[in-house]
Structure formats: structure tokens, C-alpha cells
Design a protein around this motif. Sequence first.
Motif, PDB file in Angstrom:
ATOM      1  N   LYS A 131       6.433  -5.370   7.390  1.00  0.00           N
ATOM      2  CA  LYS A 131       7.357  -6.445   7.739  1.00  0.00           C
ATOM      3  C   LYS A 131       7.167  -7.671   6.858  1.00  0.00           C
ATOM      4  CE  LYS A 131       7.997  -5.154  12.594  1.00  0.00           C
ATOM      5  NZ  LYS A 131       7.837  -5.587  14.016  1.00  0.00           N
ATOM      6  N   LYS A 132       5.961  -7.846   6.352  1.00  0.00           N
ATOM      7  CA  LYS A 132       5.700  -8.991   5.475  1.00  0.00           C
ATOM      8  C   LYS A 132       5.762  -8.610   3.994  1.00  0.00           C
ATOM      9  CE  LYS A 132       3.359 -12.188   8.510  1.00  0.00           C
ATOM     10  NZ  LYS A 132       2.236 -13.161   8.623  1.00  0.00           N
ATOM     11  N   GLY A 133       6.158  -7.372   3.708  1.00  0.00           N
ATOM     12  CA  GLY A 133       6.436  -6.997   2.330  1.00  0.00           C
ATOM     13  C   GLY A 133       5.383  -6.183   1.625  1.00  0.00           C
ATOM     14  N   HIS A 134       4.236  -5.937   2.272  1.00  0.00           N
ATOM     15  CA  HIS A 134       3.206  -5.160   1.595  1.00  0.00           C
ATOM     16  C   HIS A 134       3.521  -3.672   1.650  1.00  0.00           C
ATOM     17  CE1 HIS A 134      -0.469  -2.746   1.250  1.00  0.00           C
ATOM     18  NE2 HIS A 134      -0.829  -3.671   0.372  1.00  0.00           N
ATOM     19  N   ARG A 135       3.174  -2.967   0.576  1.00  0.00           N
ATOM     20  CA  ARG A 135       3.231  -1.513   0.579  1.00  0.00           C
ATOM     21  C   ARG A 135       2.222  -0.983  -0.436  1.00  0.00           C
ATOM     22  NH1 ARG A 135       8.820   0.216  -0.108  1.00  0.00           N
ATOM     23  NH2 ARG A 135       7.978   2.321  -0.268  1.00  0.00           N
ATOM     24  N   ALA A 136       1.529   0.062  -0.056  1.00  0.00           N
ATOM     25  CA  ALA A 136       0.669   0.802  -0.975  1.00  0.00           C
ATOM     26  C   ALA A 136       1.192   2.231  -0.981  1.00  0.00           C
ATOM     27  CB  ALA A 136      -0.790   0.750  -0.541  1.00  0.00           C
ATOM     28  N   SER A 137       1.866   2.600  -2.048  1.00  0.00           N
ATOM     29  CA  SER A 137       2.550   3.886  -2.119  1.00  0.00           C
ATOM     30  C   SER A 137       1.576   5.032  -1.876  1.00  0.00           C
ATOM     31  CB  SER A 137       3.219   4.050  -3.485  1.00  0.00           C
ATOM     32  OG  SER A 137       3.909   5.278  -3.556  1.00  0.00           O
ATOM     33  N   GLY A 138       1.926   5.890  -0.917  1.00  0.00           N
ATOM     34  CA  GLY A 138       1.100   7.038  -0.608  1.00  0.00           C
ATOM     35  C   GLY A 138      -0.073   6.737   0.302  1.00  0.00           C
TER      36      GLY A 138
END
Length: 367
Positions: A131-138
Motif C-alpha cells: 500500500k505504501k509502494g514497496h515491492r520485492a519481486s519474487g
Amino acid sequence: MTTTSTSSAAPTGTGIPATMRAAVMFGPGDMRVVDKAVPAPLADEVLVKVAMCGMCGTDLKIYDGHFPQTPPYGEYTPGHEWTGTVVACGESVDELAPGDRVCIEAHHGCGRCDNCLRGLYTACLNYGNRKKGHRASGMTADGGFAEYAIHHVSSLYKMPENVSFKDAVLITTAGTGLYGLEATGGYVAGLDVVIFGPGPVGLMTVQACKQLGARRVILVGTRASRLEMGAHLGADHVINTRETDAVQAIKDLTGDGADLVIETSGSTATPQQCVETVRRGGKILFVAFYPGPVTFDLSAVVRNDVTMYTTRGEGGNNVKRAVALAEMGRLKGEELVTHEFPLERIEEALRVMREREGDPLKVVITF
């Protein structure tokens, strides 16, 4: 392997199917290849047709159910070392276009916390918070063990024509070593460097240290084939700890010890060897994850005025540097790819990596 179907979605663009084949975690030790909706990119995202996705020890932890902050079982697709070709872009994306070949860095920070504003996006304070924009693919978001994957545009890099997809699956790995070197000061010219662990991270770091002008690069490990690869890729000396006392051998080579010792192996016994092989006033860099608590002589570190560093992942825009070095022919990744499997055999690929069947170095899923 069980085959399952999930609900489909409308096609995300001309020529893009509504569904794809993807590996999904349904529980610890339960990964199934299923039909899954092809995701549509948001304004700042890019949809990529995956060509290849590498495997590493983190994927085994995910498979076993021992990795934090992964999405819910029944929907989550792992895979964080992927590469492929752009097929669709979000409405605000003009840095890439369909047809571009790209590689990735897995981490995209939230862009709003103190650490991200300082450039420390692999240490994002909102890690795992979509929701705050973080993502670590996989890892905290769907990754590349699928026919299509989505990522934020800022975490994708256009590949030069002379860099292959096999090279590209090691680009993220190279970024890990380069980020660690940057944290230690980024200046290794003329220094003696010891690297523990001749796995993919260690072997890419061997190359990086030689390209940055290290005087001696000494690679330490237990598997002869990997040490031979390290020598082929530029290590000046290799030490097999099954045959030689590594600590004494390093002291014999360096005199006072190494200027910089880099621990990439993830063995709980190796940090103590780092302490025993670094020179007084030297540096130790840790980039590995460990299966449990680690014990070593911290008093010796303090007495000898040794500085310790840790870094997570491929931060600091170092994947961009890795791409540039690969383009110049100074980082080689393709030679490390030893095993290829189609997606439908992903559980076999995980088993081969875990059991070291056929002496794998880098195992990849190909599409």
C-alpha cells in the motif's frame, strides 16, 4: 506436480493472453504450476514476457516456508532473478517500450521513507507494504517463475545487444557484490581481497574485484568445480578448505592478512575465519543470509580495529553498473548457468539445487 486453474483476466494488451502458466506456492513444500491471470501494468509499471528466471538459496527458503513477508499461499509466485522482453507499459512509462529486452533488480523501495530518500531502498522502512509502494519481486510480490511478470519501471534496465538472457539472470547477483563493495568504500585498487564462498554471488564478486583493480583476489570454498570456475573468471588464488587450512594459507599469501574479506557463503562457521584472516585495521563485508545465529570472536574484531559491513541485495543502483560492466565484457554470467528446466519441472529444479545433483552452479527456469 499438481496442475490447477485459477480465474482469468481480460487480456492486458494486443497479442497478450488473458492467462499464463505460473508457479504458485500453496504451502510449505507445495508449489504447483497453474493457470493464472496475466497482470495488467499500472501507470508506472511494465509487463515483461519472461525469458528466464534464475534460482538461489532464497528460493529454497521460500519453498520451505521460511522466508518472511511473502504474499498469501494460493496466489504467490516466487522468482527474483528474471529477465525477458517488454510487452506492455503503463501510461506514464516512456523509459522503455515493447520489444526492449530487460533485466531487473528485485527491490523497489517505497520512495517515501527516510531510508529510501537516502538511497537505501533495499532497507526500505516500509518493506513488504504494497500500500505504501514497496515491492520485492519474487519475495514480497509476484515474481518471475511465470510466463509474464510485472515490475516498477525504475527497477528495470534495458539490456545491451551483446548481453544474453543467461548473462542477465546473473546481473542482479553481480549487483549484490557491487553494492557490498560500494558500502565498504568502493576502492579496492591494489588491495588483497579474500572471498569466502564460490557460489554465484562469490564468483560475480571475484570478477568485480579484479575489474576494480584488486591486487590479489583469493577465493575460498569446498567444491573443486566452483573453485576452478573462480580461477577461470580471474581469481588469483583458490583455496579448497577440504584440503588446506584456509586461515594459514591466506596468511602465507598476504603476510598480515587481507585488506578486505567478503563472506558470501552463508556458512555459520565462516565468519570466524573472516575474523582470523583480515588484517589489523581491515574490513569484513557480509552479504550472505545464514540458517541460524552466528558465533565469532567479536573481541578480536574490536582489538584489531576491524570494520564490519553488511548489505542486503543489489541496492545503490549497482545493477546499472553491472549492466555496463557486462556490456564491456568485464562481467560474465552465461558461463555460470549449468542447468536449465522448463517451468513445468520447477520442483525438480529445486530438488537438483538442494541436493546438488549434477554439481549445479546456477539453475534457471526457461520459457
